[in-house]
Scaffold this active site. Structure first.
Site, PDB file in Angstrom:
ATOM      1  N   TYR A 182      98.210 -30.756 134.317  1.00 50.05           N
ATOM      2  CA  TYR A 182      96.786 -30.757 134.067  1.00 50.05           C
ATOM      3  C   TYR A 182      96.363 -31.830 133.270  1.00 50.05           C
ATOM      4  CZ  TYR A 182      96.918 -25.945 135.558  1.00 50.05           C
ATOM      5  OH  TYR A 182      97.235 -24.606 136.762  1.00 50.05           O
ATOM      6  N   HIS A 211     106.308 -24.059 137.050  1.00 50.38           N
ATOM      7  CA  HIS A 211     104.991 -24.040 137.469  1.00 50.38           C
ATOM      8  C   HIS A 211     105.140 -23.751 139.422  1.00 50.38           C
ATOM      9  CE1 HIS A 211     100.920 -26.230 137.388  1.00 50.38           C
ATOM     10  NE2 HIS A 211     100.725 -25.341 138.279  1.00 50.38           N
TER      11      HIS A 211
HETATM   12  N1  LIG Z   1      99.761 -21.732 138.714  1.00 50.88           N
HETATM   13  C1  LIG Z   1      98.914 -22.459 139.552  1.00 50.88           C
HETATM   14  O1  LIG Z   1      99.626 -23.215 140.517  1.00 50.88           O
HETATM   15  C2  LIG Z   1      97.557 -22.718 139.312  1.00 50.88           C
HETATM   16  C3  LIG Z   1      96.679 -23.070 140.589  1.00 50.88           C
HETATM   17  C4  LIG Z   1      95.432 -23.071 140.351  1.00 50.88           C
HETATM   18  C5  LIG Z   1      94.770 -22.894 139.237  1.00 50.88           C
HETATM   19  N2  LIG Z   1      95.458 -22.466 138.150  1.00 50.88           N
HETATM   20  C6  LIG Z   1      94.870 -21.897 136.928  1.00 50.88           C
HETATM   21  O2  LIG Z   1      93.777 -21.107 137.371  1.00 50.88           O
HETATM   22  C7  LIG Z   1      92.507 -21.308 136.897  1.00 50.88           C
HETATM   23  C8  LIG Z   1      91.482 -20.894 137.557  1.00 50.88           C
HETATM   24  O3  LIG Z   1      91.455 -21.440 138.849  1.00 50.88           O
HETATM   25  P1  LIG Z   1      90.191 -22.435 139.586  1.00 50.88           P
HETATM   26  O4  LIG Z   1      89.417 -23.172 138.507  1.00 50.88           O
HETATM   27  O5  LIG Z   1      90.853 -23.227 140.504  1.00 50.88           O
HETATM   28  O6  LIG Z   1      89.353 -21.225 140.376  1.00 50.88           O
HETATM   29  P2  LIG Z   1      88.313 -20.297 139.705  1.00 50.88           P
HETATM   30  O7  LIG Z   1      88.610 -20.146 138.367  1.00 50.88           O
HETATM   31  O8  LIG Z   1      88.507 -19.076 140.538  1.00 50.88           O
HETATM   32  O9  LIG Z   1      86.894 -20.903 140.035  1.00 50.88           O
HETATM   33  C9  LIG Z   1      86.450 -21.802 139.065  1.00 50.88           C
HETATM   34  C10 LIG Z   1      85.153 -22.478 139.886  1.00 50.88           C
HETATM   35  O10 LIG Z   1      84.109 -21.522 140.132  1.00 50.88           O
HETATM   36  C11 LIG Z   1      83.128 -21.950 139.413  1.00 50.88           C
HETATM   37  N3  LIG Z   1      82.470 -20.896 138.751  1.00 50.88           N
HETATM   38  C12 LIG Z   1      83.221 -20.546 137.618  1.00 50.88           C
HETATM   39  N4  LIG Z   1      82.675 -19.339 137.028  1.00 50.88           N
HETATM   40  C13 LIG Z   1      81.407 -19.081 137.801  1.00 50.88           C
HETATM   41  C14 LIG Z   1      80.241 -18.170 137.818  1.00 50.88           C
HETATM   42  N5  LIG Z   1      80.137 -17.139 136.788  1.00 50.88           N
HETATM   43  N6  LIG Z   1      79.307 -18.322 138.684  1.00 50.88           N
HETATM   44  C15 LIG Z   1      79.529 -19.231 139.826  1.00 50.88           C
HETATM   45  N7  LIG Z   1      80.489 -20.187 139.818  1.00 50.88           N
HETATM   46  C16 LIG Z   1      81.504 -20.041 138.813  1.00 50.88           C
HETATM   47  C17 LIG Z   1      83.340 -23.311 138.868  1.00 50.88           C
HETATM   48  O11 LIG Z   1      82.312 -24.282 138.338  1.00 50.88           O
HETATM   49  P3  LIG Z   1      81.598 -24.754 137.368  1.00 50.88           P
HETATM   50  O12 LIG Z   1      82.583 -25.422 136.377  1.00 50.88           O
HETATM   51  O13 LIG Z   1      80.729 -25.832 137.956  1.00 50.88           O
HETATM   52  O14 LIG Z   1      81.039 -23.489 136.603  1.00 50.88           O
HETATM   53  C18 LIG Z   1      84.775 -23.869 139.292  1.00 50.88           C
HETATM   54  O15 LIG Z   1      84.367 -24.772 140.278  1.00 50.88           O
HETATM   55  C19 LIG Z   1      92.861 -22.918 136.543  1.00 50.88           C
HETATM   56  O16 LIG Z   1      91.944 -23.448 135.557  1.00 50.88           O
HETATM   57  C20 LIG Z   1      94.229 -23.050 136.085  1.00 50.88           C
HETATM   58  O17 LIG Z   1      94.339 -22.574 134.586  1.00 50.88           O
HETATM   59  C21 LIG Z   1      96.807 -22.118 138.379  1.00 50.88           C
END
Ligand SMILES: NC(=O)c1ccc[n+]([C@@H]2O[C@H](COP(=O)([O-])OP(=O)(O)OC[C@H]3O[C@@H](n4cnc5c(N)ncnc54)[C@H](OP(=O)(O)O)[C@@H]3O)[C@@H](O)[C@H]2O)c1
Length: 271
Positions: free
Chosen positions: A43, A101
């Protein structure tokens, strides 16, 4: 104490939270009350986690740090070195949780016996308190248990939200005492406009995004949402206080439509 209770149920995802803006978002999360940061070698946010932790003034032991070992480092002779590097980049002696991962890479399946043996060695050497995996299928978890023995994996982190509920995998993890960490717990905002969730949100004076998080939290799962906005960081954290009724959980349970968003062509054969 179970591993589920040692991993704070609401973590802050750090994918995309790079540079000064990323540090600000992470600091805002720590100020809001998050005590769990989820980073990965791939990341580019390990340094940001360390910087935000130091700026927050919080004690090291008060913040749970997870990192993930990238595929290139899942070989004997490389994993421990890479985890030492991650700890140095963050600026800590050890992380709380080190995950593999992915069980696969764009060039095929990674050598599980090799990397798990070295991950276990890293734990013994004190480079991480807990060990676990990410994106592992049931078959992968069974293979991992045959190598490590039962009870060694603290968590499996995979995509899980109201539109992709992954029941088989969640049930399997539960049956083995492996905590479930839900990534994309907000389905990246895709729950907006879904009538059932909107109605439940209205009844709780909450947002649909909070209900998406509460759905997994109320089932004893861990969530790691992220946002670059202070108001949303706080909104997401506040979802921890929402209690859904059994009827509401059941209504959301019916919304599962297998809507997977993270699905690389080289990925595992999902359950
Ligand atoms: N292990 C793996 O392979 C893997 C894969 C993917 C992700 N991850 C982990 O999971 C975490 C979360 O995943 P993600 O960031 O892809 O998805 P997420 O948390 O489901 O969604 C984040 C998105 O939603 C928006 N958002 C956040 N809070 C909101 C709210 N209250 N209202 C409206 N929109 C909102 C954010 O935009 P804004 O920033 O504009 O608010 C961002 O675009 C990652 O940061 C990472 O640490 C792990």
């Amino acid at each position: 104490m179970t591993t589920t209770s040692t991993i704070p149920p609401i973590g802050f995802g750090t994918f995309g939270r790079t540079g000064p803006e990323g540090i600000e978002a992470l600091l805002s999360a720590l100020e809001t009350g998050y005590r769990h940061l989820d980073t990965a070698q791939s990341y580019g946010t390990e340094a940001e986690c360390g910087e935000a932790l130091r700026r927050s003034g919080l004690a090291r032991e008060d913040v749970f740090l997870t990192t993930k070992i990238t595929g290139d480092n899942c070989q004997s002779g490389k994993l421990i070195r890479s985890l030492r590097q991650s700890n140095d980049t963050i600026g800590v002696d050890r992380v709380d949780l080190a995950l593999i991962h992915w069980p696969v890479s764009p060039t095929g399946k990674l050598p599980m016996a090799e990397y798990l043996a070295e991950l276990a060695e890293a734990q013994t050497a004190g480079l991480t308190r807990l060990i676990g995996v990410s994106n592992f299928t049931i078959a992968d978890l069974m293979e991992a248990e045959s190598i490590l023995g039962e009870g060694r994996l603290a968590t499996n982190q995979f995509e899980r939200h109201p539109l992709l509920q992954n029941h088989k995998l969640v049930d399997f993890c539960r049956s083995r005492g492996i905590a479930v960490t839900c990534y994309l717990p907000l389905a990246r905002g895709a729950c907006a406009g879904i009538a059932e969730i909107e109605a439940i949100a209205g009844a709780h004076n909450a947002t649909v995004h909070q209900i998406a998080l509460a759905y997994s939290l109320n089932q004893g799962l861990i969530v790691i949402p992220t946002s670059g906005r202070r108001d949303r960081i706080a909104e997401n954290f506040a979802a921890g206080a929402i209690r859904l009724s059994p009827a509401e959980l059941e209504r959301i349970g019916r919304l599962d439509c297998g809507a997977r968003q993270i699905d690389p062509v080289w990925g595992p054969a999902w359950d």
